[in-house]
Write a protein that holds these residues in place. Structure first.
Motif, PDB file in Angstrom:
ATOM      1  N   VAL A  40      10.416  -9.184 -14.747  1.00 33.14           N
ATOM      2  CA  VAL A  40       9.945  -7.944 -14.132  1.00 33.14           C
ATOM      3  C   VAL A  40       9.108  -8.244 -12.892  1.00 33.14           C
ATOM      4  N   GLU A  41       9.054  -7.259 -12.011  1.00 35.08           N
ATOM      5  CA  GLU A  41       8.118  -7.293 -10.892  1.00 35.08           C
ATOM      6  C   GLU A  41       6.938  -6.426 -11.308  1.00 35.08           C
ATOM      7  N   VAL A  42       5.757  -7.010 -11.310  1.00 40.40           N
ATOM      8  CA  VAL A  42       4.533  -6.317 -11.708  1.00 40.40           C
ATOM      9  C   VAL A  42       3.811  -5.886 -10.436  1.00 40.40           C
ATOM     10  N   THR A  43       3.575  -4.591 -10.288  1.00 42.06           N
ATOM     11  CA  THR A  43       2.817  -4.071  -9.155  1.00 42.06           C
ATOM     12  C   THR A  43       1.507  -3.517  -9.684  1.00 42.06           C
ATOM     13  N   VAL A  83      -0.403   0.234 -13.653  1.00 40.56           N
ATOM     14  CA  VAL A  83       0.463  -0.915 -13.364  1.00 40.56           C
ATOM     15  C   VAL A  83       1.910  -0.449 -13.456  1.00 40.56           C
ATOM     16  N   ARG A  84       2.716  -0.877 -12.501  1.00 42.31           N
ATOM     17  CA  ARG A  84       4.142  -0.527 -12.497  1.00 42.31           C
ATOM     18  C   ARG A  84       4.949  -1.771 -12.830  1.00 42.31           C
ATOM     19  N   LEU A  85       5.897  -1.629 -13.738  1.00 44.70           N
ATOM     20  CA  LEU A  85       6.814  -2.708 -14.089  1.00 44.70           C
ATOM     21  C   LEU A  85       8.216  -2.282 -13.701  1.00 44.70           C
ATOM     22  N   ARG A  86       8.893  -3.160 -12.946  1.00 41.81           N
ATOM     23  CA  ARG A  86      10.266  -2.883 -12.543  1.00 41.81           C
ATOM     24  C   ARG A  86      11.104  -4.101 -12.857  1.00 41.81           C
ATOM     25  N   THR A  87      12.230  -3.919 -13.508  1.00 42.44           N
ATOM     26  CA  THR A  87      13.076  -5.058 -13.829  1.00 42.44           C
ATOM     27  C   THR A  87      13.568  -5.697 -12.535  1.00 42.44           C
ATOM     28  N   ALA A  88      13.526  -7.031 -12.513  1.00 44.23           N
ATOM     29  CA  ALA A  88      13.902  -7.763 -11.301  1.00 44.23           C
ATOM     30  C   ALA A  88      15.350  -8.191 -11.356  1.00 44.23           C
TER      31      ALA A  88
END
Length: 88
Positions: A40-43, A83-88
């Protein structure tokens, strides 16, 4: 006989209500679809981001633990932390 109203002896003390802004309460992120082991990309709320792997999460997906790909360790995030999690 007329009742006498008591006066406060604590003059000058006012309780100030904290200001409620957008950064105080965050809507919950839906992390149900993110599986353990997913990259994941953690923002973060400050705008910084990094890539990591989901190491563990609670059954209700309210908390996740992410291991940084850059070797910065393991972090825990709540779905209401902004916090935003987006699958990479």
């Amino acid at each position: 006989m007329t009742p006498v109203k008591a006066t406060s002896r604590r003059r000058g003390r006012r309780h100030v209500q904290p200001e409620i802004g957008d950064d105080v309460w965050q809507p919950a992120e839906d992390w149900e679809a993110i599986k353990i082991g997913t990259t994941v990309e953690v923002t973060l709320p400050a705008g910084h981001s990094y890539t990591g792997r989901v190491d563990s999460k609670t059954p209700d997906s309210g908390l996740v633990w992410v291991i940084s790909s850059a070797g910065q360790g393991r972090q825990m995030y709540g779905n209401r932390d902004g916090v935003r999690l987006r699958t990479a």
